[in-house]
Write an enzyme that holds these catalytic residues in place. Structure first.
Site, short mmCIF file in Angstrom:
data_model
loop_
_atom_site.label_atom_id
_atom_site.label_comp_id
_atom_site.label_asym_id
_atom_site.label_seq_id
_atom_site.Cartn_x
_atom_site.Cartn_y
_atom_site.Cartn_z
N ARG A 126 0.82 -1.22 0.00
CA ARG A 126 0.00 0.00 0.00
C ARG A 126 0.85 1.27 0.00
NH1 ARG A 126 -4.85 -2.11 3.94
NH2 ARG A 126 -6.09 -2.97 2.25
N GLY A 139 -13.57 -3.43 0.70
CA GLY A 139 -14.90 -2.89 1.01
C GLY A 139 -15.34 -1.86 -0.01
N GLY A 181 -10.49 -8.66 -0.64
CA GLY A 181 -9.27 -9.17 -0.03
C GLY A 181 -8.97 -10.62 -0.33
N LYS A 215 -20.53 -15.56 2.53
CA LYS A 215 -21.95 -15.34 2.80
C LYS A 215 -22.71 -14.60 1.71
CE LYS A 215 -22.58 -13.98 7.20
NZ LYS A 215 -22.14 -13.04 8.26
P1 AMP Z 1 -15.57 -13.34 1.87
O1 AMP Z 1 -14.82 -12.62 2.94
O2 AMP Z 1 -17.05 -13.26 1.97
O3 AMP Z 1 -15.05 -13.03 0.47
O4 AMP Z 1 -15.29 -14.88 2.13
C1 AMP Z 1 -14.03 -15.45 2.00
C2 AMP Z 1 -13.97 -16.68 2.83
O5 AMP Z 1 -14.99 -17.57 2.42
C3 AMP Z 1 -12.66 -17.41 2.68
O6 AMP Z 1 -11.98 -17.38 3.88
C4 AMP Z 1 -13.09 -18.81 2.29
O7 AMP Z 1 -12.37 -19.80 3.01
C5 AMP Z 1 -14.55 -18.86 2.69
N1 AMP Z 1 -15.30 -19.83 1.88
C6 AMP Z 1 -15.29 -19.96 0.57
N2 AMP Z 1 -16.05 -21.00 0.18
C7 AMP Z 1 -16.55 -21.55 1.30
C8 AMP Z 1 -17.40 -22.65 1.55
N3 AMP Z 1 -17.87 -23.41 0.56
N4 AMP Z 1 -17.72 -22.92 2.83
C9 AMP Z 1 -17.24 -22.15 3.84
N5 AMP Z 1 -16.44 -21.10 3.65
C10 AMP Z 1 -16.08 -20.80 2.40
#
Ligand code: AMP
Length: 414
Positions: free
Chosen positions: A36, A394, A371, A219
């Site tokens: 950064r 974000g 990220g 999520k």
């Molecule tokens: P996000 O911060 O919403 O982009 O989520 C990223 C995180 O989602 C990473 O740490 C992944 O390990 C997790 N992730 C991705 N696919 C899955 C899954 N099928 N089940 C649980 N966690 C997941």
């Protein structure tokens, strides 16, 4: 870009105040990754070369907002910047009492202010406590807003031109990112900010087609607005990662112990219907890598879209990876946010890496934001092949949601 940028203003002999994103990982004064800081160098160098003096400000981490905390001091970052620039960098230990240091700067000289988040009013966030009445909450908010304006005014007094080069905090209306623009003559975007807005803006609002968006991550609830907004813009929407299983459940599949947000099932159905009505291709997994526990050493099997009871899907399967790769190969623009599985654990990394390879080989304009997808792309060794890797998780997500970013909105129009 309809906002003024560094190239639109005369800088010679001027005093410039620049918001940068020096929010680097740091432990015991040692910087873990200076990406950064390096990303801000083009704007910093340009301002100095034009014969302006420069006051830099940034936040670092999440201090309590009640004054100095050694763990979050920007002093080591200022020292590191001096090494990168090979010139002295002054440091002001209190960002709101730097009048003398700022006034003493000569053209070509540079001053770094201490962490703006040592002051609560930088963010002016109010948390409602249980014993707080609505009236008290309102009064507290108003009081902090007033303090925020005073802080912004003070920061503005250090210069005549404000440059915002901190895309990572552009989605926040903080004293040093947006409010400051009310109190300073001219406010423009720095080179990094300009690049982010140009790439993200072109990809989303003026894409070369076919335009494919790939969304993943944990999520659905984090990406509700992104799915909705992108469905209006893309030709194909690809869903992977934990969020895919809410969609599969909404289609009537058993998802076992996979991540699933029951309260988003109606939303998922609505989005599938929206895609259909709009003639959009909406791709969901056709096979999955399932594990019996959330562990790199778990028992693993590849299954279809009905995940056996007691198992959880942690990655898209090989057929899905191929299906997604094919859609990506035929695209001209790709926006990707969120991994296809738990790529941090080797048995569940293949889907994310396969998609990464497909994006890299596609020849499409590729924009990576968020990220975790950035980490996955870096892990794949294919980062060089991507057109643009966003520095703001974000902020890029809010951009993809179609929201106006306050840090950008506050800049002067061209
Ligand atoms: P996000 O911060 O919403 O982009 O989520 C990223 C995180 O989602 C990473 O740490 C992944 O390990 C997790 N992730 C991705 N696919 C899955 C899954 N099928 N089940 C649980 N966690 C997941």
């Amino acid at each position: 870009m309809d906002k003024k940028t560094l190239k639109d203003v005369e800088l010679g002999g001027k005093r410039v105040v620049m918001r940068v994103d020096f929010n680097v990982p740091i432990k015991g004064g040692v910087i873990g990754d200076d990406t950064r800081v390096r990303a801000a160098l083009p704007s910093i160098r340009y301002v100095l070369e034009q014969g302006a003096s420069l006051v830099l400000m940034s936040h670092l981490g999440r201090p309590k907002g009640k004054g100095y905390e050694a763990d979050f001091s920007l002093k080591p970052v200022a020292e590191h910047l001096a090494k990168l620039l090979e010139k002295p960098v002054a440091f002001a230990a209190d960002c709101l009492a730097a009048d003398a240091e700022a006034a003493a700067l000569k053209p070509g000289e540079i001053l770094v202010l201490e962490n703006t988040r040592f002051y609560k009013e930088e963010e002016a966030k109010v948390k409602k406590t249980d014993d707080m009445t609505d009236e008290e909450l309102k009064a507290k908010k108003a009081e902090l807003k007033e303090k925020q304006q005073a802080m912004a005014k003070q920061l503005a007094s250090y210069g005549e031109i404000f440059v915002n080069d901190a895309f990572g905090t552009a989605h926040r209306a903080h004293a040093s990112t947006a409010v400051i623009c009310r109190y300073i003559g001219t406010s423009v975007a720095g080179f990094l900010m300009e690049k982010e807005i140009r790439y993200l803006g072109n990809a989303v609002n003026n894409p070369e087609r076919p335009f494919v968006a790939i969304l993943g991550g944990a999520k659905v609830s984090d990406k509700l607005a992104v799915v909705k907004n992108l469905l209006d813009k893309v030709d194909t929407l690809i869903i992977g990662g934990g969020m895919a299983y809410t969609f599969l459940k909404a289609q009537g599949h058993d998802v076992g112990k996979s991540l699933c947000e029951e309260d988003q099932l109606d939303y998922a159905r609505e989005m599938i219907a929206k895609a259909k009505a709009g003639g959009k291709q909406f791709l969901l997994p056709v096979d999955n890598v399932a594990a019996d526990t959330f562990d790199a050493a778990a028992a693993v099997q590849t299954v279809g879209n009905d995940i056996p009871a007691g198992w959880m899907a942690l990655d898209i399967g090989p057929k899905t990876t191929e299906l997604y790769a094919e859609a990506i190969r035929g695209s001209k623009t790709v926006v990707w946010n969120g991994p296809m599985g738990c790529f941090e654990m080797a048995p569940f990394a293949a889907g994310t890496l396969g998609v990464c390879r497909a994006v890299a080989d596609s020849g499409a304009t590729s924009i990576i934001g968020g990220g975790d997808s950035v980490a996955a792309v870096n892990q794949s060794g294919l980062a060089e092949k991507m057109t643009h890797i966003s520095t703001g998780g974000g902020a890029s997500l809010e951009f993809l949601e179609g929201k106006e970013l306050p840090g950008v909105a506050a800049l002067n129009d061209k």
